[in-house]
Design an enzyme around this catalytic site. Structure first.
Site, PDB file in Angstrom:
ATOM      1  N   LEU A 549     -45.265  13.178 -34.015  1.00  0.00           N
ATOM      2  CA  LEU A 549     -44.002  13.912 -34.157  1.00  0.00           C
ATOM      3  C   LEU A 549     -42.818  12.973 -34.323  1.00  0.00           C
ATOM      4  O   LEU A 549     -41.835  13.289 -34.961  1.00  0.00           O
ATOM      5  CB  LEU A 549     -43.752  14.774 -32.923  1.00  0.00           C
ATOM      6  CG  LEU A 549     -44.716  15.932 -32.698  1.00  0.00           C
ATOM      7  CD1 LEU A 549     -44.481  16.552 -31.348  1.00  0.00           C
ATOM      8  CD2 LEU A 549     -44.573  16.971 -33.786  1.00  0.00           C
ATOM      9  N   GLY A 550     -42.911  11.809 -33.701  1.00  0.00           N
ATOM     10  CA  GLY A 550     -41.781  10.887 -33.801  1.00  0.00           C
ATOM     11  C   GLY A 550     -41.996   9.690 -32.911  1.00  0.00           C
ATOM     12  O   GLY A 550     -43.004   9.581 -32.208  1.00  0.00           O
ATOM     13  N   GLY A 552     -40.302   7.572 -29.925  1.00  0.00           N
ATOM     14  CA  GLY A 552     -39.229   7.483 -28.935  1.00  0.00           C
ATOM     15  C   GLY A 552     -38.959   6.029 -28.617  1.00  0.00           C
ATOM     16  O   GLY A 552     -39.577   5.135 -29.191  1.00  0.00           O
ATOM     17  N   PHE A 554     -39.693   4.308 -26.070  1.00  0.00           N
ATOM     18  CA  PHE A 554     -40.746   3.571 -25.385  1.00  0.00           C
ATOM     19  C   PHE A 554     -42.128   4.101 -25.711  1.00  0.00           C
ATOM     20  O   PHE A 554     -43.035   3.989 -24.933  1.00  0.00           O
ATOM     21  CB  PHE A 554     -40.497   3.577 -23.882  1.00  0.00           C
ATOM     22  CG  PHE A 554     -39.235   2.857 -23.545  1.00  0.00           C
ATOM     23  CD1 PHE A 554     -39.240   1.484 -23.381  1.00  0.00           C
ATOM     24  CD2 PHE A 554     -38.040   3.543 -23.459  1.00  0.00           C
ATOM     25  CE1 PHE A 554     -38.071   0.812 -23.104  1.00  0.00           C
ATOM     26  CE2 PHE A 554     -36.879   2.877 -23.171  1.00  0.00           C
ATOM     27  CZ  PHE A 554     -36.883   1.501 -22.997  1.00  0.00           C
ATOM     28  N   GLY A 555     -42.278   4.690 -26.858  1.00  0.00           N
ATOM     29  CA  GLY A 555     -43.603   5.133 -27.246  1.00  0.00           C
ATOM     30  C   GLY A 555     -43.540   6.253 -28.259  1.00  0.00           C
ATOM     31  O   GLY A 555     -42.488   6.855 -28.473  1.00  0.00           O
ATOM     32  N   VAL A 557     -44.619   9.947 -29.991  1.00  0.00           N
ATOM     33  CA  VAL A 557     -44.840  11.299 -29.495  1.00  0.00           C
ATOM     34  C   VAL A 557     -45.770  12.038 -30.467  1.00  0.00           C
ATOM     35  O   VAL A 557     -45.580  11.973 -31.678  1.00  0.00           O
ATOM     36  CB  VAL A 557     -43.507  12.060 -29.366  1.00  0.00           C
ATOM     37  CG1 VAL A 557     -43.741  13.446 -28.802  1.00  0.00           C
ATOM     38  CG2 VAL A 557     -42.555  11.298 -28.479  1.00  0.00           C
ATOM     39  N   LYS A 571     -46.332  12.079 -25.088  1.00  0.00           N
ATOM     40  CA  LYS A 571     -45.704  10.785 -25.336  1.00  0.00           C
ATOM     41  C   LYS A 571     -46.636   9.690 -24.827  1.00  0.00           C
ATOM     42  O   LYS A 571     -47.061   9.702 -23.683  1.00  0.00           O
ATOM     43  CB  LYS A 571     -44.357  10.699 -24.608  1.00  0.00           C
ATOM     44  CG  LYS A 571     -43.583   9.437 -24.960  1.00  0.00           C
ATOM     45  CD  LYS A 571     -42.452   9.214 -23.992  1.00  0.00           C
ATOM     46  CE  LYS A 571     -41.122   9.580 -24.614  1.00  0.00           C
ATOM     47  NZ  LYS A 571     -40.002   9.322 -23.700  1.00  0.00           N
ATOM     48  N   ASP A 668     -28.554   8.482 -21.879  1.00  0.00           N
ATOM     49  CA  ASP A 668     -28.973   8.305 -23.263  1.00  0.00           C
ATOM     50  C   ASP A 668     -28.934   9.643 -23.989  1.00  0.00           C
ATOM     51  O   ASP A 668     -29.877  10.025 -24.672  1.00  0.00           O
ATOM     52  CB  ASP A 668     -30.366   7.677 -23.327  1.00  0.00           C
ATOM     53  CG  ASP A 668     -30.660   7.113 -24.710  1.00  0.00           C
ATOM     54  OD1 ASP A 668     -29.702   6.899 -25.473  1.00  0.00           O
ATOM     55  OD2 ASP A 668     -31.843   6.903 -25.032  1.00  0.00           O
TER      56      ASP A 668
END
Ligand SMILES: *[C@@H]1O[C@H](CO)[C@@H](O)[C@H](O)[C@H]1NC(C)=O
Ligand SMILES: *[C@@H]1O[C@H](CO)[C@@H](O)[C@H](O)[C@H]1NC(C)=O
Ligand SMILES: *[C@@H]1O[C@H](CO)[C@@H](O)[C@H](O)[C@H]1NC(C)=O
Ligand SMILES: *[C@@H]1O[C@H](CO)[C@@H](O)[C@H](O)[C@H]1NC(C)=O
Ligand SMILES: *[C@@H]1O[C@H](CO)[C@@H](O)[C@H](O)[C@H]1NC(C)=O
Ligand SMILES: *[C@@H]1O[C@H](CO)[C@@H](O)[C@H](O)[C@H]1NC(C)=O
Ligand SMILES: *[C@@H]1O[C@H](CO)[C@@H](O)[C@H](O)[C@H]1NC(C)=O
Ligand SMILES: *[C@@H]1O[C@H](CO)[C@@H](O)[C@H](O)[C@H]1NC(C)=O
Ligand SMILES: *[C@@H]1O[C@H](CO)[C@@H](O)[C@H](O)[C@H]1NC(C)=O
Length: 860
Positions: A549-550, A552, A554-555, A557, A571, A668
């Site tokens: 999906l994308g 992030g 730190f990892g 998803v 994630k 964030d």
């Protein structure tokens, strides 16, 4: 030939005479003085030497009456003084002249007296001159032989306008304490409802009256500033330059006004009862308003808006709050937000002043509670002999009718004997404090017993709750054991075989059924579902690229589907480096505890060796940036949807900041961290960088500056200081992005390097609707958009103290734009000093709200 030679002489003679004539005309027109015996007719004017002020007869727009007045000689006329405001002349035939006795008079066409300078005694060689300051002064030689004595001046009888250098006398003895009075309407100079002057009850404060009712007061003058207006101290107040002199031997005081520079200033009490401060902008040829919210600026500025014994706070959603030890007079009215009844004491004073109860009654003496950052109450008495705070306190304690006292440098001891009225809470800047009287049992020592009772009762209640929850949990567990056979959910801790696991410390940390220690805070281990790793791997087709999906911070998803058909988002933290461990822990601990419809829900986690997974509910509409910044898709977000997204984010953030059990700062917040569910409800996600604080806790931790440029508040990006106000900043950026459909940090247009500077530019030029995303131009409501932009601009102000808190933002979103405060320009230039001022704690300039977190940064 003859005619030719004559002609030039003739021509030059004629032109000379003409020149002489026009020069005389010019001289006449430009004169600033009216001499005894001369008249000034309707149409003639006097002009001050600097050509700034003009005196003559005028008719206000839309009016058929004429008045004698003085105005700034600009187009349009800015009238600063009116002579015959009570007695208008109905035809254009008024005349002004100095009579033989030296009086200045205005007469109408029937030669009847309309107005006169009220002077006693007569003058010879009298002349009236319009000075460069706008003052019209009548002087002459009086009968005692005093030469060129000034007998009368217009500055002593002002109408509605304060001009620099004015010095207006007020005298309580003569009952003349109202110096200025507003016009009735913008086109009728006759006396209106509002007047301004000095409080006749003492205290040297400026008061605006609405007829005979107080409408606003400046707070007591302490020889330097007005105590009810803390912004006078940082040079931001419209009252800057005002002063009140000590009474002279005849009891006359002067309201003085000194502008700090040579600007052309006009300071009016308008027909609507507000103080309007403006400056002539010679470039643009118009008046600039210097203070966007003139006094009274908001409801809290209105006199005693919250009633007696109650403080008003514009930025508190409750608005009116009773003083400690008081309760609303009528709870029903209070709940209906009708504050007019005010508050009353919970426990009546016994009025015991000494420990041994010399008054014959037994009991402890009354005590005082301190309150600060509020406007001092009105109707004080002044008690000068008391030399210090202690003497002031004793003086108050000895007199039963004394309800409060304060000791303010420059004023000395103040005593209140009646109800405490007109209290207003300031956000910051007020170092003044006062002490109000309470029954001894309302004070802390009296409260210990009741506290004990409360503690015991709550312990019992909590015990019962825990027992109930435990039973429910046991029951649910039984159900889950059955269902876990169907899906990946795995409650069996044995899966995580501690002995075989390399990252032993980590696993035990998370799964031991006891409390976890994070940064020294003990928090309960969250109730969290463990998932079987291989089952999640299957659900995501082995973390297949198609399901991704994308990415992030730190990892990556991935989308997955559990055997039961439930869709999830997974994630996967980049395991090898051990990076992201902190974020992983933070996320688990924080988000599992949070429950709100605008926060994404964490379903569980899974750990196998180096692999760490976080499992969330699946959001079909992905993240906001996917839609908002995509030219093809942004049209799906019409204005209604955008507005409800804004409201949702604000509520989610408010929950984090205020309502959740731990105060949480997200750190964030950005468009890619806002996820949208099937109904386009926004959910805040990604708590990896969030920080948690206990209530009222101020931390000084070593942290990394993490976050996303473009969303980071200046004080965080540059100094590493963060507080709830840094989230507010990010929210403001996000809000402007949602309205404009443009990214802040990749924004380029004309000369503007960021969306914020562009927005400010449009805002200050009154073209703010240009900011609105072109694809919602048909669907948007101008009022709501304007309001959102204004809130956005308020949130991105440089100084954290100026930014509203989220509870205020949520209130603002429900309000009309006109009632919001005006934002200041966001620049990073004045940043450093602003931040430093904000966080300085030296006892004098204490920040009122205790929710600013100071974090020092040590680079890594
Ligand atoms: C004069 O009248 C016009 C039309 O009624 C109005 O628009 C304008 O505001 C009025 N001017 C003033 C100063 O009241
Ligand atoms: C003079 O006075 C009369 C009656 O008081 C009034 O009707 C008339 O309008 C006045 N004339 C002027 C020029 O003021
Ligand atoms: C002039 O002043 C006297 C006393 O100072 C006062 O009684 C009188 O009413 C005043 N007259 C006017 C027209 O203001
Ligand atoms: C002035 O007061 C009167 C009576 O109290 C009221 O009718 C009128 O509307 C007020 N005018 C303004 C401009 O507030
Ligand atoms: C006070 O009043 C007296 C009498 O009217 C006058 O002579 C004196 O100058 C006044 N004092 C001041 C400071 O104006
Ligand atoms: C508020 O309460 C007062 C009595 O304290 C009452 O007179 C007034 O009508 C109420 N106002 C409203 C708007 O209900
Ligand atoms: C208490 O204060 C009131 C108001 O200032 C005063 O009238 C009264 O005389 C004082 N009582 C005593 C005992 O000082
Ligand atoms: C509030 O205090 C003032 C001054 O003491 C008093 O006149 C008024 O009646 C009080 N108002 C209420 C609602 O008690
Ligand atoms: C005074 O009031 C504050 C709240 O305004 C309260 O927190 C504090 O405990 C009170 N102090 C005493 C001594 O009662």
């Amino acid at each position: 030939m003859k005619t030719h030679s004559k002609n030039p002489v003739f021509v030059s003679l004629v032109s000379f005479i003409f020149l002489l004539y026009s020069f005389a005309q010019f001289c006449y027109a430009a004169t600033d003085t009216l001499r005894q015996g001369k008249t000034l007719r309707n149409g003639d004017t006097l002009i001050s030497e600097n050509s700034v002020f003009e005196l003559g007869f005028f008719s206000p727009e839309n009016s058929t009456f004429t008045y004698l007045g003085i105005w700034y000689k600009f187009n349009p006329k800015a009238v600063v003084w009116v002579a015959n405001r009570d007695t208008p002349i109905s035809h254009r035939n008024g005349v002004l002249r100095i009579q033989d006795d030296g009086k200045l008079v205005v007469r109408d066409g029937n030669n009847s007296l309309v107005w006169s300078s009220n002077v006693t005694g007569s003058l010879n060689n009298a002349a009236a001159k319009l000075l460069d300051t706008g003052n019209f002064v009548l002087s002459g030689d009086d009968s005692t032989g005093d030469l060129n004595r000034a007998l009368w001046q217009s500055f002593n009888e002002p109408t509605d306008t304060v001009l620099p250098k004015m010095r207006v006398p007020v005298s309580f003895k003569r009952g003349e304490y109202r110096a200025y009075r507003s016009w009735k309407t913008p086109d009728d100079p006759s006396p209106g409802n509002y007047s301004m002057g000095v409080d006749p009850n003492g205290g040297h404060q400026l008061v605006i009256w609405d007829n005979n009712k107080r409408r606003w007061r400046s707070g007591q003058w302490n020889q330097q500033f007005f105590t009810g207006d803390p912004s006078t101290r940082n040079n931001a107040s419209p009252l800057l330059g005002f002063g009140i002199s000590q009474p002279d031997e005849n009891g006359t005081m002067y309201i003085t006004y000194a502008a700090s520079n040579l600007d052309l200033i006009r300071f009016q009490i308008t027909w609507e009862g507000r103080l309007k401060h403006s400056r002539w902008n010679a470039g643009k040829k118009k008046w600039d308003y210097l203070h966007s919210d003139p006094h009274p600026a908001n409801e809290c500025d209105l006199y005693n808006f919250c009633g007696n014994y109650s403080t008003c706070d514009q930025f508190d959603s409750r608005k009116c709050v009773c003083l400690e030890g008081f309760r609303p007079k009528s709870q029903d009215q209070w709940d209906a937000r009708n504050w007019s009844g005010g508050c009353v004491r919970k426990i009546e004073l016994q009025c015991l002043s000494t420990d041994d109860g010399t008054s014959g009654r037994k009991g402890k003496p009354d005590g005082f509670n301190k309150t600060k950052c509020t406007k001092l109450p009105d109707l004080a008495n002044f008690f000068s002999p008391a030399g210090d705070l202690d003497a002031c306190r004793r003086h108050c304690l000895e007199n039963c009718s004394c309800t409060a006292y304060a000791f303010i440098p420059g004023i000395q001891c103040m005593i209140w004997t009646g109800d405490l009225v007109d209290l207003q809470r300031f956000q910051h800047g007020g170092s003044l404090e006062f002490f109000y009287r309470l029954h001894h049992s309302e004070l802390d020592h009296g409260r210990k017993i009741s506290n004990l009772i409360i503690v015991i009762v709550s312990l019992v209640v909590v015990g019962c709750l825990v027992a109930t929850l435990w039973l429910v949990w046991r029951y649910k567990l039984k159900l889950k054991v059955v269902s876990s056979k169907l899906c990946c959910k795995d409650d069996d801790v044995a899966v995580f075989d501690v002995s075989k696991n390399k990252s032993k410390e980590f696993t035990t940390d998370l799964l031991r059924p006891t409390d976890i220690l994070i940064d020294g805070n003990q928090v309960n281990r969250p109730e969290l579902q463990n998932f079987n790793f291989s089952c999640i791997a299957t659900a995501t087709k082995n973390f297949c690229e198609v399901n991704r999906l994308g990415q992030g911070g730190f990892g990556a998803v991935y989308k997955g589907e559990l055997p039961g058909g439930e869709q999830i988002a997974v994630k996967r933290l980049s395991g090898q480096s051990g990076q992201g461990l902190v974020e992983f822990k933070t996320e688990i601990i924080l988000i599992a505890k949070l429950q709100h419809r605008n926060l994404v829900r964490l379903l569980g986690c899974s750990i196998k060796g180096e692999e760490k997974l976080l499992i969330y509910e699946y959001m079909p509409n992905k993240s906001l940036d996917n839609l908002l910044f995509d030219e093809a898709k942004k049209a799906e977000l019409d204005w209604r949807t955008r507005f409800s997204i804004i409201e949702g984010i604000a509520r989610g953030l408010l929950y984090l900041h205020r309502d959740s059990r731990h105060r949480i700062i997200h750190r964030d917040l950005k468009a890619s961290n806002i996820l949208l569910d099937a109904e386009m409800n926004p959910k805040i996600s990604d708590f990896g960088m969030a920080r948690m604080f206990g209530r009222n806790q101020n931390e000084a931790n070593t942290v990394r500056v993490v976050g996303t440029y473009g969303y980071m508040s200046p004080e965080y990006a540059m100094e590493g200081l963060f507080s709830v106000k840094s989230d507010v900043y990010s929210f403001g950026v996000l809000l402007l992005e949602i309205v404009s459909g443009q990214r802040n940090n990749s924004f380029r247009s004309f000369d503007h390097t960021s969306l914020l500077t562009y927005a400010w530019c449009l805002w200050s030029e009154d073209k703010i609707s240009d900011l609105v995303d072109h694809c919602i131009r048909d669907s948007y409501s101008p009022n709501e958009v304007l309001k959102c932009i204004q809130i956005g601009m308020l949130c991105v102000q440089d100084s954290p103290a100026h930014r509203p808190k989220m509870d205020a933002v949520v209130v603002f979103l429900e309000r009309e734009a006109a009632t919001l405060p005006m934002p200041t320009k966001p620049t990073y230039t004045s940043l450093r000093t602003a931040v430093e001022e904000e966080y300085v704690v030296d006892g004098q300039e204490m920040e009122c709200s205790n929710d600013v977190t100071v974090t020092t940064i040590v680079g890594r």
